[in-house]
Design an enzyme around this catalytic site. Structure first.
Site, mmCIF file in Angstrom:
data_model
loop_
_atom_site.group_PDB
_atom_site.id
_atom_site.type_symbol
_atom_site.label_atom_id
_atom_site.label_comp_id
_atom_site.label_asym_id
_atom_site.label_seq_id
_atom_site.Cartn_x
_atom_site.Cartn_y
_atom_site.Cartn_z
ATOM 1 N N SER A 245 0.864 -1.324 0.104
ATOM 2 C CA SER A 245 0.113 0.080 -0.013
ATOM 3 C C SER A 245 0.836 1.336 0.111
ATOM 4 O O SER A 245 2.196 1.208 0.250
ATOM 5 C CB SER A 245 -0.746 0.012 1.228
ATOM 6 O OG SER A 245 -1.475 1.332 1.641
ATOM 7 N N TYR B 215 -2.300 -1.357 10.506
ATOM 8 C CA TYR B 215 -2.252 -1.523 8.958
ATOM 9 C C TYR B 215 -1.002 -0.878 8.554
ATOM 10 O O TYR B 215 -0.310 -1.728 7.678
ATOM 11 C CB TYR B 215 -3.484 -0.451 8.315
ATOM 12 C CG TYR B 215 -3.913 -0.861 6.857
ATOM 13 C CD1 TYR B 215 -4.324 -1.715 6.293
ATOM 14 C CD2 TYR B 215 -3.005 0.047 6.051
ATOM 15 C CE1 TYR B 215 -4.523 -1.972 5.071
ATOM 16 C CE2 TYR B 215 -3.075 -0.069 4.878
ATOM 17 C CZ TYR B 215 -4.025 -1.129 4.076
ATOM 18 O OH TYR B 215 -4.176 -1.229 2.682
HETATM 19 N N1 LIG Z 1 -8.671 -0.347 -1.465
HETATM 20 C C1 LIG Z 1 -7.470 0.581 -1.163
HETATM 21 O O1 LIG Z 1 -7.338 1.601 -1.445
HETATM 22 C C2 LIG Z 1 -5.963 -0.333 -1.120
HETATM 23 C C3 LIG Z 1 -5.014 0.663 -1.326
HETATM 24 C C4 LIG Z 1 -3.682 0.082 -1.093
HETATM 25 C C5 LIG Z 1 -3.698 -1.393 -0.690
HETATM 26 N N2 LIG Z 1 -4.769 -2.056 -0.373
HETATM 27 C C6 LIG Z 1 -4.609 -3.464 -0.277
HETATM 28 O O2 LIG Z 1 -5.075 -4.450 -1.216
HETATM 29 C C7 LIG Z 1 -5.461 -5.441 -0.521
HETATM 30 C C8 LIG Z 1 -7.149 -5.777 -0.991
HETATM 31 O O3 LIG Z 1 -7.970 -5.004 -0.533
HETATM 32 P P1 LIG Z 1 -9.273 -4.680 -1.244
HETATM 33 O O4 LIG Z 1 -9.225 -3.012 -1.418
HETATM 34 O O5 LIG Z 1 -9.528 -5.344 -2.393
HETATM 35 O O6 LIG Z 1 -10.358 -5.062 0.047
HETATM 36 P P2 LIG Z 1 -11.653 -5.806 -0.250
HETATM 37 O O7 LIG Z 1 -12.213 -5.854 0.854
HETATM 38 O O8 LIG Z 1 -12.293 -5.644 -1.528
HETATM 39 O O9 LIG Z 1 -10.990 -7.439 -0.579
HETATM 40 C C9 LIG Z 1 -10.317 -7.854 0.560
HETATM 41 C C10 LIG Z 1 -10.639 -9.270 0.492
HETATM 42 O O10 LIG Z 1 -9.663 -10.022 1.756
HETATM 43 C C11 LIG Z 1 -10.575 -11.180 2.218
HETATM 44 N N3 LIG Z 1 -9.761 -11.482 3.754
HETATM 45 C C12 LIG Z 1 -10.055 -10.623 4.707
HETATM 46 N N4 LIG Z 1 -9.666 -11.345 5.705
HETATM 47 C C13 LIG Z 1 -9.320 -12.645 5.103
HETATM 48 C C14 LIG Z 1 -8.582 -13.571 5.747
HETATM 49 N N5 LIG Z 1 -8.336 -13.600 7.070
HETATM 50 N N6 LIG Z 1 -8.435 -14.717 5.000
HETATM 51 C C15 LIG Z 1 -8.684 -14.942 3.680
HETATM 52 N N7 LIG Z 1 -9.113 -13.646 2.938
HETATM 53 C C16 LIG Z 1 -9.420 -12.706 3.834
HETATM 54 C C17 LIG Z 1 -11.906 -10.691 2.144
HETATM 55 O O11 LIG Z 1 -13.048 -11.648 2.268
HETATM 56 C C18 LIG Z 1 -11.943 -9.785 0.747
HETATM 57 O O12 LIG Z 1 -12.623 -10.765 -0.360
HETATM 58 C C19 LIG Z 1 -5.463 -5.560 0.857
HETATM 59 O O13 LIG Z 1 -4.376 -5.989 1.270
HETATM 60 C C20 LIG Z 1 -5.456 -3.812 1.019
HETATM 61 O O14 LIG Z 1 -4.721 -3.732 2.245
HETATM 62 C C21 LIG Z 1 -5.983 -1.405 -0.726
#
Ligand SMILES: NC(=O)c1ccc[n+]([C@@H]2O[C@H](COP(=O)([O-])OP(=O)(O)OC[C@H]3O[C@@H](n4cnc5c(N)ncnc54)[C@H](O)[C@@H]3O)[C@@H](O)[C@H]2O)c1
Length: 255
Positions: free
Chosen positions: A137, A150
């Site tokens: 991130s 986080y």
């Molecule tokens: N959305 C953003 O702005 C953003 C920015 C930077 C980084 N990220 C990172 O991207 C990644 C995905 O985030 P996203 O935005 O797609 O979120 P999201 O909530 O859309 O998807 C996250 C997924 O992870 C799954 N999950 C959560 N806990 C879990 C566990 N214990 N075991 C297995 N699966 C699990 C959830 O069920 C969900 O399907 C994360 O690591 C997040 O930190 C997101």
């Protein structure tokens, strides 16, 4: 590129799902692994209906026992590419941050990726090919208040990736981290309300001032940017790109 077997945690939603869809279209075999089995199965089913090769697996990445059994549990599949995207957010001052929640975030976003890499590395070594891509991130590089767990987990991922890259220099295995700024997913939608409360501002102000203002490009990162980056990192052309941090932040960290 030859078909690869790609294991994506958090593949049922958001970034994981977006990458899964794109790489399936590119002809790869995708294993969507998620805590939410119904969502994972639905996602796999809709991709299979389009003619792609996809399978869903239930997995809690915060459970080391499940991870240890995984390589055998998914046989005959052998994983070429591991994409660690599972993640959660919790927004709170440290003083009121529940201890178990802090530990859970670290387990999901730091310990889980390390144990998954450990589980699949023997297969990658024996194939002399492997790609490990962590979804870090912007918060792997900078901090924001109220996100201590986080930010700590995401900073930790970079150190982990660099260390593992040093340990895998003898084979065609690379370990890299993609670090986006804000992407409009479920995870971000949920945190807009939480940020508004912690900061005492409106949800519109959260988007404008917290999420977009510090970024010269002032836009949310979109799925094609992440999916194409992942596709490049798994290619043969990226075989000497390892231990790197690919920052997709619209210039945020230049200041
Ligand atoms: N959305 C953003 O702005 C953003 C920015 C930077 C980084 N990220 C990172 O991207 C990644 C995905 O985030 P996203 O935005 O797609 O979120 P999201 O909530 O859309 O998807 C996250 C997924 O992870 C799954 N999950 C959560 N806990 C879990 C566990 N214990 N075991 C297995 N699966 C699990 C959830 O069920 C969900 O399907 C994360 O690591 C997040 O930190 C997101």
């Amino acid at each position: 590129m030859a078909e690869k077997t790609i294991f994506i945690t958090g593949g049922a939603s958001g970034i994981g799902l977006g990458i899964a869809q794109y790489l399936a279209q590119q002809g790869h075999y995708i294993i969507i692994a998620d805590l939410q089995m119904k969502a994972a199965a639905d996602a796999a089913e809709s991709l299979v209906a389009k003619g792609f090769k996809v399978r869903a697996v239930e997995l809690d990445v915060s459970d080391p026992a499940q991870i240890e059994k995984l390589p055998n549990a998914i046989l005959p599949d052998r994983v070429d590419v591991l994409i660690n995207s599972a993640g959660v957010q919790h927004v709170s001052k440290l003083e009121s941050f529940p201890a178990e929640k802090w530990q859970l975030l670290i387990n999901i976003m730091l310990v889980g990726p390390a144990l998954l890499a450990k589980a699949f590395l023997p297969q990658m070594r024996s194939n002399n090919y492997g790609r490990i891509i962590n979804i870090g991130s912007l918060h792997s590089l900078v901090a924001s208040p109220y996100k201590s767990a986080y930010v700590a987990a995401k900073h930790g991922l970079l150190g982990f990736a660099k260390t593992l890259a040093l340990e895998t220099g003898d084979v065609d295995v690379t370990v890299n981290t993609i670090c986006p700024a804000y992407v409009k997913t479920q995870l971000v939608e949920q945190q807009i309300a939480a940020q508004a409360i912690e900061n005492g501002i409106s949800e519109e102000e959260v988007i404008e001032h917290i999420m977009l203002e510090p970024m010269p490009k002032k836009s949310f990162i979109e799925m094609d940017e992440l999916a194409h980056s992942a596709a490049f990192l798994i290619s043969h052309a990226a075989r000497n790109i390892t231990a790197q941090t690919l920052v997709i932040d619209g210039g945020w960290t230049a200041r």
